[in-house]
Design a protein around this motif. Structure first.
Motif, PDB file in Angstrom:
ATOM      1  N   ALA A   1      -6.514  -5.210   6.653  1.00 13.53           N
ATOM      2  CA  ALA A   1      -7.239  -5.339   7.841  1.00 13.53           C
ATOM      3  C   ALA A   1      -7.946  -6.830   7.905  1.00 13.53           C
ATOM      4  CB  ALA A   1      -8.257  -4.330   7.485  1.00 13.53           C
ATOM      5  N   LEU A   2      -8.251  -7.313   6.867  1.00 15.17           N
ATOM      6  CA  LEU A   2      -8.945  -8.535   6.724  1.00 15.17           C
ATOM      7  C   LEU A   2      -7.828  -9.673   7.167  1.00 15.17           C
ATOM      8  CD1 LEU A   2     -10.900  -8.731   3.528  1.00 15.17           C
ATOM      9  CD2 LEU A   2     -11.760  -8.806   5.861  1.00 15.17           C
TER      10      LEU A   2
ATOM     11  N   GLY B   1      -7.506  -2.576   2.898  1.00 14.68           N
ATOM     12  CA  GLY B   1      -8.834  -3.403   3.167  1.00 14.68           C
ATOM     13  C   GLY B   1      -8.330  -4.810   3.434  1.00 14.68           C
TER      14      GLY B   1
ATOM     15  N   GLY C   1      -6.044   2.244  -0.654  1.00 13.92           N
ATOM     16  CA  GLY C   1      -7.368   1.588  -0.153  1.00 13.92           C
ATOM     17  C   GLY C   1      -7.485   0.338  -0.426  1.00 13.92           C
ATOM     18  N   ARG C   2      -7.239  -0.485  -1.424  1.00 18.46           N
ATOM     19  CA  ARG C   2      -7.320  -1.925  -1.356  1.00 18.46           C
ATOM     20  C   ARG C   2      -6.673  -2.672  -0.745  1.00 18.46           C
ATOM     21  NH1 ARG C   2      -6.296  -4.921  -7.373  1.00 18.46           N
ATOM     22  NH2 ARG C   2      -6.622  -6.949  -6.632  1.00 18.46           N
TER      23      ARG C   2
ATOM     24  N   SER D   1       0.762  -1.186  -0.108  1.00 16.47           N
ATOM     25  CA  SER D   1       0.122   0.138  -0.003  1.00 16.47           C
ATOM     26  C   SER D   1       0.866   1.000  -0.146  1.00 16.47           C
ATOM     27  CB  SER D   1      -0.901  -0.033   1.193  1.00 16.47           C
ATOM     28  OG  SER D   1      -0.421   0.206   2.374  1.00 16.47           O
TER      29      SER D   1
END
Length: 198
Positions: free
Chosen positions: A48-49, A45, A41-42, A33
């Motif tokens: 986070a997962l 995410g 942004g992708r 990132s």
């Protein structure tokens, strides 16, 4: 399988891998990132997962690994001629007693790669710990276990655990004490049988 080697409850390498390997994918996505701003942004995410997955692994992965190893442990012991007279599966370990040969097999949650077998003669003492505290009507416990000393370390095996405290006359506590008493008796009986056989 290891026979009569020094008992190890924790495998340092396994523990390090267990803790740090789940962090690698998280670190990689965070790095990506930063290196590819248009996809920030992708990757955030995904990171986070992966972080949630790593947390779930840290909380429950050791139970999954232990349960898988317990199943293969029985087959390996049978193949080696170990007589499984008594087996006790707790939340963090499995203890199997071979009363015929006077041996004990141990499998620990943070050393699941090794089935450790030792002579019962290496056990210096065994006892029940009801973990009771408080006095009078306030006396209670949230854990009952049987314990034994082997190779200078203390092995504690839970027969009952709870996230709340129970009175000492509770059926949960009394059942836990009964199971712990039974296992201490079996350890002492198997140790004595091993001495007579030797």
């Amino acid at each position: 399988m290891q026979y009569n080697q020094k008992i190890k409850k924790v495998n340092g390498l396994y523990l390090v891998l267990y803790i740090f390997v789940p962090m690698i994918p998280v670190a990689v996505t965070v790095l990506l990132s930063l290196l590819i701003p248009e996809q920030e942004g992708r990757f955030a995410g995904i990171s986070a997962l992966l972080g949630i997955a790593a947390f779930v692994w840290w909380m429950a992965g050791w139970k999954l690994v232990l349960n898988m190893k317990k199943k293969s442990m029985e087959k390996k012991l049978d193949t080696a001629g170990f007589v499984r007279n008594h087996t006790f599966n707790s939340d963090k370990s499995t203890i199997v007693i071979d009363a015929q040969h006077g041996d004990i097999a141990l499998l620990f949650c943070f050393n699941p790669t090794a089935i450790q077998i030792a002579s019962m003669q290496k056990i210096t003492r065994a006892w029940v710990d009801d973990c009771a505290h408080g006095s009078g009507v306030m006396r209670g416990s949230s854990c009952v276990r049987f314990c034994f000393e082997i190779d200078g370390i203390t092995v504690k095996v839970n027969t009952f655990t709870s996230n709340r405290r129970w009175r000492m006359d509770s059926n949960y506590i009394l059942t836990g004490i009964s199971k712990a008493d039974m296992m201490v008796n079996e350890i002492n009986r198997a140790k004595q049988a091993g001495q007579q056989a030797g």
